[in-house]
Each structure stands twice: as structure tokens, then as C-alpha cells.
Design an enzyme around this catalytic site. Structure first.
Site: not given
Length: 127
Positions: A8-10, A72
């Protein structure tokens, strides 16, 4: 043993999902959950090399299943898979088309009872 990688982006998201899954599956020798969220330095974003390192750390697994959330994160997971040099590891690594939380949770629970990759993927059709 099945390896599950969360992307994940986080980092907070993947660490939270990892914690939730580990609470459910306990100390099962059949599944290992790895968090590969964020950029590795505390920022939001994704990091293909960090994902690749997670994949490589699971080289002893029978299969490596990657779950990503959006955009992404999926592209970086695909890039990491393209960077795998070991043919055997590349063949047993799969980016699963399923929601990050629900998919990874269902896969890990299935893997914890020693299911095969095929059984796990069949369960993904129900997620």
C-alpha cells in the site's frame, strides 16, 4: 508455507492489516505475512525494491502472494516481480487480483490451515 505480502502507499495500512491477520491466524507455521507499505523511510508512496526484498525473504515459501491496494502499489509490485532474478521464485510469486484487506485476510486464513495455492485462489473468487 505460503508467504503473503501487503503493499500500500501507507505503511500504517499494511501494518494494521498485518496485525489484524496475525491476530486471526495466530502462530500458524503455514503462513507468513509481510508488510511492504510506504516508501521505507516513513513517507507515503511505494517502493519496488522494498517489495522485491520482501519477495526474496520468502524464497523458502511454496508460494508468495502479493496483495496491493491501488494504482502505483500494483505497478510497483509488478515492477518488483519483473526484477526477480531467480526463475523458481518468479514462478511461485503471484500478484493477486483481490482487495487488499479482504483478499489478504481470506488468503492467510486459508493458508493457515495448510491449503494449496489453488485452494486459496478459489477462495479469492468469493471475496
Amino acid at each position: 508455507m505460503i508467504g503473503v505480502i501487503l503493499v500500500s502507499h501507507s505503511e500504517k495500512i499494511t501494518e494494521g492489516v498485518k496485525e489484524m491477520i496475525e491476530e486471526m491466524v495466530g502462530d500458524s507455521p503455514h503462513v507468513t505475512i509481510l508488510s511492504a507499505g510506504g516508501t521505507g523511510d516513513g513517507r507515503l508512496g511505494t517502493n519496488s525494491l522494498m517489495i522485491l526484498e520482501a519477495i526474496q525473504s520468502l524464497e523458502e515459501a511454496t508460494d508468495v502472494l502479493i496483495f496491493g491496494d491501488i494504482g502505483s502499489a500494483i505497478l510497483c509490485a509488478e515492477t518488483a516481480m519483473d526484477l526477480i532474478e531467480d526463475d523458481e521464485l518468479r514462478e511461485k510469486t503471484l500478484l493477486v487480483d483481490a482487495p487488499l484487506v479482504e483478499g489478504a485476510f481470506a488468503a492467510a486464513v486459508q493458508a493457515s490451515v495448510n491449503c494449496s495455492r489453488e485452494d486459496i485462489l478459489k477462495e479469492m473468487a468469493n471475496v
